[in-house]
Write a protein that holds these residues in place. Structure first.
Motif, PDB file in Angstrom:
ATOM      1  N   HIS A   1      -3.766  -0.340   5.367  1.00 54.99           N
ATOM      2  CA  HIS A   1      -3.371   0.526   6.486  1.00 54.99           C
ATOM      3  C   HIS A   1      -4.355   0.455   7.652  1.00 54.99           C
ATOM      4  CE1 HIS A   1      -6.160   3.309   4.578  1.00 54.99           C
ATOM      5  NE2 HIS A   1      -5.341   3.549   3.577  1.00 54.99           N
TER       6      HIS A   1
ATOM      7  N   ASP B   1      -6.085   2.359  -2.687  1.00 54.67           N
ATOM      8  CA  ASP B   1      -7.245   3.210  -2.417  1.00 54.67           C
ATOM      9  C   ASP B   1      -8.240   3.272  -3.576  1.00 54.67           C
ATOM     10  OD1 ASP B   1      -6.157   3.698   0.020  1.00 54.67           O
ATOM     11  OD2 ASP B   1      -5.623   5.787  -0.342  1.00 54.67           O
TER      12      ASP B   1
ATOM     13  N   TYR C   1     -13.487   7.542   0.360  1.00 51.51           N
ATOM     14  CA  TYR C   1     -13.341   8.727  -0.486  1.00 51.51           C
ATOM     15  C   TYR C   1     -14.494   8.923  -1.447  1.00 51.51           C
ATOM     16  CZ  TYR C   1      -8.532   8.848   1.182  1.00 51.51           C
ATOM     17  OH  TYR C   1      -7.441   8.921   1.978  1.00 51.51           O
TER      18      TYR C   1
ATOM     19  N   ASP D   1       1.930   3.113   2.973  1.00 50.87           N
ATOM     20  CA  ASP D   1       0.928   4.120   2.608  1.00 50.87           C
ATOM     21  C   ASP D   1       1.640   5.428   2.242  1.00 50.87           C
ATOM     22  OD1 ASP D   1      -1.538   5.174   2.047  1.00 50.87           O
ATOM     23  OD2 ASP D   1      -2.107   5.518   4.128  1.00 50.87           O
TER      24      ASP D   1
ATOM     25  N   HIS E   1       1.553   5.239  -2.288  1.00 51.94           N
ATOM     26  CA  HIS E   1       1.180   6.151  -3.375  1.00 51.94           C
ATOM     27  C   HIS E   1       2.423   6.688  -4.067  1.00 51.94           C
ATOM     28  CE1 HIS E   1      -2.902   5.917  -1.896  1.00 51.94           C
ATOM     29  NE2 HIS E   1      -2.414   6.071  -0.694  1.00 51.94           N
TER      30      HIS E   1
ATOM     31  N   HIS F   1       0.859  -1.190   0.000  1.00 51.50           N
ATOM     32  CA  HIS F   1       0.000   0.000   0.000  1.00 51.50           C
ATOM     33  C   HIS F   1       0.891   1.234   0.000  1.00 51.50           C
ATOM     34  CE1 HIS F   1      -4.173   1.615   0.799  1.00 51.50           C
ATOM     35  NE2 HIS F   1      -3.410   2.707   0.805  1.00 51.50           N
TER      36      HIS F   1
ATOM     37  N   HIS G   1      -9.150   0.636   1.348  1.00 48.99           N
ATOM     38  CA  HIS G   1      -9.170   1.701   2.343  1.00 48.99           C
ATOM     39  C   HIS G   1     -10.634   1.782   2.720  1.00 48.99           C
ATOM     40  CE1 HIS G   1      -8.141   6.110   3.587  1.00 48.99           C
ATOM     41  NE2 HIS G   1      -9.149   5.629   4.282  1.00 48.99           N
TER      42      HIS G   1
HETATM   43 ZN   LIG Z   1      -5.600   4.833   1.915  1.00 54.35          ZN
END
Ligand SMILES: [Zn+2]
Length: 523
Positions: A245, A111, A184, A412, A80, A78, A212
């Motif tokens: 996470h 995510d 999100y 993360d 980005h 995980h 997530h």
């Molecule tokens: Zn996340």
């Protein structure tokens, strides 16, 4: 005599390897304790594990690993760090922050934002050059936005069909599962049933439902109901559930780690695999807007948000909910403004935003003389939707999660938070060496072989003959993270050598700039 010498020479020749890692304490990734032995690499593979002198194996290059730890390259499930591939510049693609803490493979599909065109992204990224290997999950969010734009409406049957066919295509092209980010906007508008109807398209290919989750706190359905939802989605879709996470975010759910782990354990006992990954920091990172705005305010995009803020009555309602969100996270002194958008599409204006970095929301509010939530809302309105480190976890929950045998390591990582450059070194330094929360063998297993097994990444994650030569050598005396909230892009110390597919990515503690990574596809 002469003949036997010649024979011995011929044998050595036959058993010569490109790189011989000699005399290190080898942790093979299985969770077994380390043992002193040698590792031989030829081309992109590990070809020898054992006593090199006894077996007559010699190396074109020999690394003296006495007193050092040899382990499989870590796999970060995980992060980005490489989001935006294949369109990232070379500096980002080198992924030095990962390499300097021993990470040799990272996901690019966290995510729910992973790509749909998996084959194209993998080959284009590899062609452009990668410091680490990459693999991906197809993003539920990417797919939903492709089919439904930013709509908050429920998906129609036709839209579900379209989303399913995109998932099917991505899985055929080599995705390792499906990722979601139901916390999100606009993924948050999808009901549990919609998510199941869509992601179950991956069922024939197996893999992971990585999420997530909808609520890591007490925002909407609550942490435990959210865990139940993630478990159900995986079960009914025929996929392993991974809680990305995993954490207990905010004072309302502190102490819930045991309950989360119990739900996971009970589900595994029923035959459905449920795992989690975790980073070793008490702060999460997100945007000011994600942390504080109620989700409904973002429906329809930024223009709709601005219209809502401009309406006096709606604005009061927003502020009231923001006050509650701030309380849940621990108050205005626990939100630290940090650099970078964190990969969430911020509208930061970099130069002007810099003045805020390193200040808490309380400090900024004090300087402006406005209440904390009004300060935050005004910043968001004016385009300063900063990254925030949100100190919302407690150490006890972190350790409880870490000790569980089904919780893996992840970073993360995103711009601005030290976890991008520090996670793995910090976990070794703080939770294995300084305070023995877990053993070194467990740390290494949770960061390598276990991740490979969960995601089905073949022939990586172990020090084993025949496996790809993603191999790291580090010094347990010096390994530590150096990244901080003020200097988040400081590489970790202590990694001596890192090989990616048999090539040196870190040599004697220095990054080489080698672009030896590959785009992995599930087979
Ligand atoms: Zn996340």
């Amino acid at each position: 005599m002469f003949l036997s010498l010649m024979l011995a020479a011929a044998l050595v020749q036959a058993d010569s390897v490109d790189v011989l890692v000699r005399g290190g304490t080898v942790y093979d990734g299985s969770g077994r304790p380390g043992r002193v032995t040698d590792v031989g690499i030829r081309g992109d593979r590990i070809v020898f594990v054992g006593d090199a002198a006894q077996a007559g194996v010699s190396g074109v290059r020999t690394l003296d690993a006495r007193g050092l730890i040899v382990a499989p390259g870590f796999i970060d499930p995980h992060t980005h760090s490489l989001e935006g591939l294949p369109f990232l510049g070379e500096e980002r693609r080198r992924n030095v922050g990962a390499l300097m803490q021993g990470v040799t493979t990272v996901t690019i599909g966290s995510d729910g934002r992973g790509p749909i065109q998996v084959a194209r992204v993998m080959s284009a990224s590899e062609q452009a050059g990668l410091g680490t290997n990459i693999y991906t999950l197809v993003g539920f969010g990417t797919v939903r936005v492709r089919v439904m734009r930013l709509s908050s409406a429920p998906a129609s049957a036709a839209q579900i069909d379209s989303m399913r066919s995109l998932i099917d295509k991505a899985m055929r092209e080599g995705a390792y599962g499906v990722g979601s980010g139901l916390f999100y906007d606009p993924q948050s508008y999808a009901t549990t049933e919609e998510v199941i109807a869509v992601v179950s398209a991956a069922k024939p290919y197996g893999g992971v439902y990585d999420t997530h989750q909808r609520d890591e706190s007490s925002y909407s359905v609550g942490l435990l109901n959210s865990v139940r939802e993630a478990i159900r989605i995986g079960r009914e879709s025929g996929l392993t559930t991974n809680l990305g996470h995993v954490k207990a975010l905010g004072v309302d759910v502190w102490g819930y780690a045991d309950s989360v782990l119990r739900l996971m354990r009970e589900e595994r006992a029923r035959g459905h695999m449920v795992v989690a990954d975790q980073y070793p920091y008490t702060s999460s990172a997100t945007l000011l807007s994600s942390a504080l705005l109620p989700r409904w305010t973002e429906a329809g995009g930024r223009d709709s948000l601005l219209a809502r803020i401009a309406d006096t009555a709606t604005r009061e309602k927003i502020l009231a909910e923001m006050r509650e969100n701030l309380r849940r996270r621990g108050g205005d002194s626990t939100l630290l403004l940090i650099n970078g958008p964190g990969g969430f599409g911020s509208v930061n204006r970099d130069d002007a935003a810099r003045a805020y970095i390193g200040k808490t929301l309380r400090q900024v509010a004090g300087e402006r003389g406005t209440p904390a939530v009004e300060t935050a809302l005004e910043m968001i309105r004016a385009g300063f939707d900063m990254g925030v480190a949100s100190f919302n976890m407690n150490e006890r929950d972190i350790e409880t999660f870490m000790k569980d045998p089904f919780v893996m390591t992840s970073s993360d990582g995103g711009a601005g938070h030290p976890r991008l450059y520090g996670t793995y070194a910090r976990k070794i330094r703080s939770y294995v060496l300084d305070k023995p929360v877990i053993t070194m063998e467990r740390m290494i297993q949770s960061s390598s072989q276990q991740v490979a097994e969960v995601y089905g990444i073949r022939e990586r994650g172990s020090i084993r003959e025949g496996y790809f030569a993603d191999v790291i050598v580090f010094d347990p005396k010096t390994i530590r993270e150096q990244a901080t909230y003020i200097e988040p892009a400081k590489p970790s110390a202590g990694m001596r050598w890192v090989l990616v597919n048999g090539r040196f990515a870190v040599d004697d503690g220095q990054p080489t700039g080698a672009l030896a990574g590959r785009g992995l596809k599930k087979r």
